[in-house]
Design an enzyme around this catalytic site. Structure first.
Site, mmCIF file in Angstrom:
data_model
loop_
_atom_site.group_PDB
_atom_site.id
_atom_site.type_symbol
_atom_site.label_atom_id
_atom_site.label_comp_id
_atom_site.label_asym_id
_atom_site.label_seq_id
_atom_site.Cartn_x
_atom_site.Cartn_y
_atom_site.Cartn_z
ATOM 1 N N TYR A 132 -75.379 -74.514 -61.415
ATOM 2 C CA TYR A 132 -74.456 -73.740 -60.627
ATOM 3 C C TYR A 132 -73.452 -74.727 -60.199
ATOM 4 C CZ TYR A 132 -78.348 -70.333 -59.756
ATOM 5 O OH TYR A 132 -79.374 -69.414 -59.728
ATOM 6 N N HIS A 168 -74.780 -65.425 -54.975
ATOM 7 C CA HIS A 168 -74.717 -66.129 -54.036
ATOM 8 C C HIS A 168 -73.353 -65.885 -53.111
ATOM 9 C CE1 HIS A 168 -77.728 -69.143 -55.517
ATOM 10 N NE2 HIS A 168 -78.427 -68.030 -55.332
ATOM 11 N N ASN A 198 -79.112 -72.981 -53.336
ATOM 12 C CA ASN A 198 -79.100 -71.479 -52.993
ATOM 13 C C ASN A 198 -79.070 -71.275 -51.455
ATOM 14 O OD1 ASN A 198 -81.041 -72.484 -55.223
ATOM 15 N ND2 ASN A 198 -81.014 -70.300 -55.402
HETATM 16 C C1 LIG Z 1 -81.552 -61.059 -56.654
HETATM 17 C C2 LIG Z 1 -81.116 -62.172 -55.557
HETATM 18 C C3 LIG Z 1 -81.911 -63.207 -55.530
HETATM 19 C C4 LIG Z 1 -81.466 -64.199 -54.822
HETATM 20 N N1 LIG Z 1 -82.314 -65.458 -54.677
HETATM 21 C C5 LIG Z 1 -82.177 -66.354 -53.561
HETATM 22 C C6 LIG Z 1 -82.913 -67.459 -53.417
HETATM 23 O O1 LIG Z 1 -84.021 -67.676 -54.272
HETATM 24 N N2 LIG Z 1 -82.643 -68.352 -52.372
HETATM 25 C C7 LIG Z 1 -81.498 -68.413 -51.652
HETATM 26 O O2 LIG Z 1 -81.402 -68.972 -50.761
HETATM 27 N N3 LIG Z 1 -80.738 -67.253 -51.786
HETATM 28 C C8 LIG Z 1 -80.829 -66.414 -52.960
HETATM 29 N N4 LIG Z 1 -80.353 -65.268 -52.828
HETATM 30 C C9 LIG Z 1 -79.164 -65.132 -52.017
HETATM 31 C C10 LIG Z 1 -79.377 -64.594 -50.537
HETATM 32 O O3 LIG Z 1 -80.542 -63.634 -50.621
HETATM 33 C C11 LIG Z 1 -78.177 -64.250 -49.761
HETATM 34 O O4 LIG Z 1 -77.005 -65.022 -50.060
HETATM 35 C C12 LIG Z 1 -78.514 -63.712 -48.351
HETATM 36 O O5 LIG Z 1 -79.556 -62.897 -48.303
HETATM 37 C C13 LIG Z 1 -77.272 -63.230 -47.801
HETATM 38 O O6 LIG Z 1 -77.393 -62.910 -46.469
HETATM 39 P P1 LIG Z 1 -76.311 -62.065 -45.517
HETATM 40 O O7 LIG Z 1 -77.137 -61.854 -44.224
HETATM 41 O O8 LIG Z 1 -75.016 -62.364 -45.586
HETATM 42 O O9 LIG Z 1 -76.459 -60.349 -46.009
HETATM 43 P P2 LIG Z 1 -77.826 -59.890 -46.777
HETATM 44 O O10 LIG Z 1 -79.046 -60.507 -46.721
HETATM 45 O O11 LIG Z 1 -77.734 -59.093 -48.009
HETATM 46 O O12 LIG Z 1 -78.123 -58.643 -45.481
HETATM 47 C C14 LIG Z 1 -77.254 -57.594 -45.244
HETATM 48 C C15 LIG Z 1 -77.949 -56.304 -44.695
HETATM 49 O O13 LIG Z 1 -77.062 -55.519 -44.323
HETATM 50 C C16 LIG Z 1 -77.448 -54.359 -44.549
HETATM 51 N N5 LIG Z 1 -76.201 -53.329 -44.348
HETATM 52 C C17 LIG Z 1 -75.044 -53.329 -45.504
HETATM 53 N N6 LIG Z 1 -74.544 -52.513 -44.894
HETATM 54 C C18 LIG Z 1 -74.686 -51.969 -43.842
HETATM 55 C C19 LIG Z 1 -74.053 -51.065 -43.106
HETATM 56 N N7 LIG Z 1 -72.905 -50.419 -43.191
HETATM 57 N N8 LIG Z 1 -74.922 -50.505 -42.148
HETATM 58 C C20 LIG Z 1 -76.182 -50.920 -41.880
HETATM 59 N N9 LIG Z 1 -76.724 -51.971 -42.484
HETATM 60 C C21 LIG Z 1 -75.907 -52.200 -43.494
HETATM 61 C C22 LIG Z 1 -78.060 -54.512 -45.996
HETATM 62 O O14 LIG Z 1 -78.892 -53.158 -46.239
HETATM 63 C C23 LIG Z 1 -78.727 -55.526 -45.683
HETATM 64 O O15 LIG Z 1 -80.154 -55.465 -45.311
HETATM 65 C C24 LIG Z 1 -80.494 -64.425 -53.737
HETATM 66 C C25 LIG Z 1 -79.570 -63.091 -53.739
HETATM 67 C C26 LIG Z 1 -80.162 -62.021 -54.823
HETATM 68 C C27 LIG Z 1 -79.298 -60.710 -54.605
#
Ligand SMILES: Cc1cc2nc3c(=O)[nH]c(=O)nc-3n(C[C@H](O)[C@H](O)[C@H](O)COP(=O)(O)OP(=O)(O)OC[C@H]3O[C@@H](n4cnc5c(N)ncnc54)[C@H](O)[C@@H]3O)c2cc1C
Ligand SMILES: *[C@@H]1O[C@H](CO)[C@@H](O)[C@H](O)[C@H]1NC(C)=O
Ligand SMILES: *[C@@H]1O[C@H](CO)[C@@H](O)[C@H](O)[C@H]1NC(C)=O
Ligand SMILES: *[C@@H]1O[C@H](CO)[C@@H](O)[C@H](O)[C@H]1NC(C)=O
Ligand SMILES: *[C@@H]1O[C@H](CO)[C@@H](O)[C@H](O)[C@H]1NC(C)=O
Ligand SMILES: *[C@@H]1O[C@H](CO)[C@@H](O)[C@H](O)[C@H]1NC(C)=O
Ligand SMILES: *[C@@H]1O[C@H](CO)[C@@H](O)[C@H](O)[C@H]1NC(C)=O
Length: 861
Positions: free
Chosen positions: A673, A755, A802
């Site tokens: 990465y 990410h 990550n």
């Molecule tokens: C497959 C995968 C594996 C990963 N592995 C890792 C790892 O091992 N370690 C690590 O550190 N990071 C990892 N990541 C990255 C990390 O999980 C994300 O960067 C992080 O969760 C993002 O946080 P966030 O709060 O921005 O969004 P998210 O965690 O995606 O949360 C957003 C939330 O908002 C909700 N939402 C969206 N739109 C709406 C709406 N209009 N109304 C109501 N609710 C809504 C969604 O349902 C979701 O629950 C991974 C990501 C993925 C996809």
């Protein structure tokens, strides 16, 4: 070439994903990436690491006389049991003028006793492409045309394409269908347009096969597809002169049979929503229950304020009411989300879990990414804050937040509750080489700032042998408070605002039981925090009239939002969607005999787990299933100073799994990465059907970014040189790192790390005035007095590792800042209440309204 942009996502119907995508990754029957890479490399005339042949066969169907170009995977290939062949015939001028239709030949789609289905994507990936799904049932082969905005069950295609059949057949192992597909090569799904251009002599197509039959098989409009289990991939299909034939029109005329099916009974009813209770108003509404939203909602509720957390998805972990699980977890409270060893199931079956409105993988369930990810959890590196973030967000400023986060979620590098690390042979092969080359072993979370030529075991957020993380800590405490409320299955469509003051959010049910209507925040002092993720929060802003004018025009012209979209006089122009970033991923593969015992089939652990391992997990949360799939480690890091003076961070994540055409067994994939220090950025945009896409790919635009990738690969090759018996599969020993890096397409499908960050950047340079920032140092959206964004979207760029621990840290820090802000006040009559650079209150005392005088000045009159 614009076509490469269409490749930006993964192939497949349903959860299909391609290997080699950063965070966690699937191996099972997914070798097709090499075909894809080979195709692109060949066509782009780059040195090909993969040497695949995508030149068509030509054959004439004996029964109809139709001449086809065809491509396929032979019966007996490991990529797909039974194999498949796809044939295409085109109108006579198709190689000079783009055709709109074709005759297709699914010569042999694998099936078992007339069960199963196969699907093709006319642009390659699953998302934003016209999809053809075909399946046999009794004596008929049925088809449906579909279109997907995200990695979930595709919608029925809304455009005017049409399939008519020429002939079909089936036996115990395969089915066949010859069909005409009219208006299929250019598509328009409620305004989202695209196409496959035949005049270039080359198409990019995608395939998927599955053995379970669709649900509702006789009703094409209402089929359900559980998951594909017999391979998938994208291939580059070269067209030769035989594909375009003067007899096309005559052949097409043979397509007289329309199979409509029988849906017997009423068509599906809409989702049943619950009206928003009247008379409620909250101090805070937090939108999205993921890495950012859960800690924010908890901290805000801890202050005693009333908080409503609105999450689009279902419950995930058992503790909060989740129910999705494999058979062997029945009778326990555990779900698929709880068990670390099942985390990769997201790449096999993501329906109902992945977001449906973005072309990248994201979790739309309670917990967001923290419910579906591999749980890698890193104590932040201070340089990340100091380099990436503005004043007030430097390492010294967030130190308190980091210690609060790590006191609640310390993480562990021995997730198995018996304290052992399982199947470490792969770790040992690489660690031995790195150590001999002078790289130093560290405990990552005890030495967060040592990220140059260091390696470590993998730290996870897991606790008690289960997923843990924000769901098991912040959400748990929030739920004990009477002033905290959680609504699931509810989508926030937009915020309702009067100029810069938000009064409510509009909600729609995402599933039965979700809420519909308008939910208010308290008059004057109420606030809304968007934590819907990099794509989700940006989308809500756009639907609320906040963003670049070109994007707001798209929303205004959309079928869904156009009619009641906020008037353009109230639009707030901010650079929402720009500054998109992700760790650039470059996969490499080595093999070594000593790795052998370490390979573990985590996919099999879903259907038929090893009884000893399952019992060990169930009885004592110990063993290999307490570790993440697919046996991740070591983690290693390097920092590389570029010709531009910038230091770029590399993180390598190794795992015991093959990639490309290297089988599982002795292989390890090492994903590189590129993080902090990279300058390349891209853009997310919205489509007319209101899904979001990565329209400008954020990878390798800066030559210095690419040099860092190449130098890092050279350095690793040198470091592992001393490991006897180690074979480099990708790149091969004879290929230079530069040639290798040049041969891999720069598309999200191959290079993403999942990410995604940056679409609502934090900063002091107010985007309304031409700056790059969407939110200010308190995470407040410029041009509003009570709308905030707290999630990955505010990050100026990707950090060293990550990112989830950084996002939780940002939420701790932001919630303290938000709580410290003085409550909003109402302006007296005659006072200023708006203007292009106004940062005060947008509200006017009763008896007056805020009236625009000029761009720079509005007044309470
Ligand atoms: C497959 C995968 C594996 C990963 N592995 C890792 C790892 O091992 N370690 C690590 O550190 N990071 C990892 N990541 C990255 C990390 O999980 C994300 O960067 C992080 O969760 C993002 O946080 P966030 O709060 O921005 O969004 P998210 O965690 O995606 O949360 C957003 C939330 O908002 C909700 N939402 C969206 N739109 C709406 C709406 N209009 N109304 C109501 N609710 C809504 C969604 O349902 C979701 O629950 C991974 C990501 C993925 C996809
Ligand atoms: C079924 O038909 C396919 C061609 O469609 C053929 O390749 C295969 O051998 C047939 N199988 C059997 C068992 O007849
Ligand atoms: C597409 O538009 C049709 C009617 O115009 C509507 O019924 C359907 O829900 C829309 N689908 C999507 C995915 O927007
Ligand atoms: C708003 O839309 C109207 C009608 O489309 C147009 O005439 C006007 O120029 C627009 N105003 C702004 C500020 O974009
Ligand atoms: C199950 O796993 C154990 C180790 O946990 C191993 O000893 C045993 O051979 C495995 N059984 C099978 C049938 O693979
Ligand atoms: C990383 O370590 C190597 C080896 O010690 C050193 O040569 C290099 O300068 C370091 N990189 C940075 C950016 O400090
Ligand atoms: C906004 O612009 C006006 C006019 O240019 C200027 O006088 C004022 O100081 C600016 N205010 C802020 C907060 O930048």
């Amino acid at each position: 070439m614009p076509r490469w942009v269409l490749l930006s996502s993964l192939p497949s119907l349903l959860a299909l994903q391609q290997p080699g995508q950063g965070d966690i990754v699937a191996s099972v029957k997914m070798r097709s990436a090499s075909r894809f890479l080979g195709a692109l490399a060949a066509v782009a005339s780059l040195p090909s690491a993969f040497g695949q042949n995508n030149v068509p066969n030509t054959f004439t169907d004996a029964e109809t006389g139709i001449v086809f170009n065809s491509w396929g995977i032979p019966n007996g290939s490991p990529q797909s049991q039974g194999g498949w062949t796809f044939g295409m015939a085109l109108p006579s001028d198709a190689l000079s003028t783009d055709a709109t239709e074709f005759i297709g030949y699914l010569v042999e789609c694998a099936s078992k006793d007339a069960a199963g289905w196969c699907g093709f994507s006319l642009a390659g990936p699953m998302t934003n492409s016209l999809l053809i799904t075909a399946w046999p049932h009794e004596d008929t082969v049925y088809t449906t045309l579909r279109y997907a905005g995200g990695y979930a069950m595709p919608d029925k295609y809304a455009g005017n394409a049409e399939i008519t059949q020429i002939r079909s057949s089936q036996n115990s192992t395969h089915f066949s269908l010859v069909f005409r597909c009219k208006n299929c090569l250019q598509w328009d799904h409620n305004g989202s347009t695209g196409g496959a251009s035949t005049s270039g002599g080359f198409l990019v197509l995608g395939w998927v096969q599955a053995f379970p039959s669709p649900g509702n098989p006789t009703c094409p409009d209402q089929i359900t597809l559980e998951q594909h289990d017999n391979g998938m991939g994208i291939w580059g299909a070269v067209l030769d002169e035989n594909v375009a034939n003067p007899s096309y029109t005559a052949w097409a005329a043979q397509a007289t049979k329309t199979v409509t099916g029988d849906c017997g009974g009423p068509v599906e009813t809409g989702i049943i929503g619950v009206p928003v209770p009247t008379g409620t108003a909250f101090d805070y509404i937090v939108v999205g229950g993921g890495a950012g939203g859960i800690p924010t909602a908890d901290k805000l509720s801890e202050s005693g304020k009333s908080v409503l957390l609105i999450e689009k998805g279902i419950a995930s972990t058992g503790e909060h009411g989740g129910t999705l699980k494999p058979k062997w977890l029945e009778g326990t409270q555990l779900t698929r989300f709880d068990v670390p060893g099942l985390c990769n199931q997201i790449w096999v079956d993501s329906n109902g879990i992945a977001c449906t409105d973005t072309d990248q993988m994201a979790g739309c369930v309670l917990g967001g990414g923290t419910a579906i990810n591999a749980g890698l959890w890193f104590k932040p590196y201070s340089l990340d804050w100091d380099y990436l973030f503005p004043t007030g967000w430097k390492a010294k400023d967030v130190a308190g937040a980091i210690s609060r986060v790590f006191s609640r979620i310390p993480g562990t590098d021995t997730p198995s509750q018996d304290g052992q690390r399982y199947l470490q042979q792969g770790f040992n092969v690489l660690a031995g080489g790195l150590r001999a080359a002078g790289w130093q072993q560290v405990t990552a979370n005890n030495a967060p700032d040592r990220k140059n030529r260091t390696f470590s075991n993998t730290p996870y957020m897991f606790s008690g042998g289960q997923r843990g993380g924000p769901l098991a800590t912040y959400l748990r405490t929030a739920k004990t408070r009477p002033n905290f409320n959680l609504w699931l299955n509810t989508v926030v469509k937009r915020v309702i605002r009067t100029d810069g003051h938000i009064t409510a959010v509009e909600v729609e049910p995402f599933r039965d039981g979700g809420y519909k209507g308008i939910v208010k925040v308290k008059d004057v002092t109420g606030r809304v925090v968007l934590s819907a993720g990099t794509f989700g929060s940006a989308k809500i802003l756009l639907r609320s009239g906040i963003g670049p004018a070109d994007q707001l025009e798209i929303v205004k012209n959309s079928v869904l939002d156009g009619p009641d979209f906020i008037n353009n006089a109230s639009w707030i122009n901010l650079p929402v969607g720009y500054n998109l970033d992700d760790h650039l991923n470059t996969d490499t593969v080595i093999s070594h005999n000593n790795v052998g015992p370490a390979f573990y089939d985590f996919y099999q652990a879903w259907t038929a787990p090893n009884t000893t391992d399952a019992n060990k997990y169930l009885s004592s949360r110990s063993g290999i299933l307490a570790q993440s799939a697919p046996n991740i480690g070591p983690m290693f890091w390097e920092e590389i100073k570029g010709a531009d003076g910038k230091v770029r961070q590399l993180q390598w994540t190794a795992r015991v799994e093959g990639s490309f055409d290297v089988p599982n067994g002795y292989a390890m994939t090492m994903s590189q990465y590129l993080g902090r220090g990279a300058t390349s950025r891209g853009r997310m945009t919205i489509t007319p059907s209101l899904t979001t896409i990565v329209s400008d790919v954020p990878y390798l635009k800066d030559p210095n970014d690419k040099e860092a990738v190449i130098t890092g690969l050279n350095n690793l090759r040198a470091a592992l040189n001393n490991v006897q018996g180690l074979t480099w599969n990708y790149p091969t020993a004879s290929m230079s790192s530069r040639e290798y890096v040049d041969s891999i397409p720069v598309t999200p499908g191959v290079r993403r790390a999942n990410h995604w960050m940056g679409t609502n950047k934090i900063g002091t340079d107010d985007g309304r005035l031409g700056g790059t920032a969407v939110v200010d140092l308190n995470t407040k959206v410029y041009g509003t007095d009570n709308l905030f964004v707290v999630d990955a979207s505010i990050f100026p760029g990707t950090p060293a590792t990550n990112p989830s621990s950084y996002i939780v840290t940002a939420a701790e820090h932001a919630s303290a800042k938000i709580l410290a802000l003085p409550p909003a006040q109402v302006n007296a009559k005659w006072a200023q209440c708006g203007g292009k650079n106004w940062t005060g209150s947008f509200q006017c005392a009763a008896g007056s309204t805020c009236q625009r005088q000029n761009d720079w000045y509005s007044q309470c009159l």
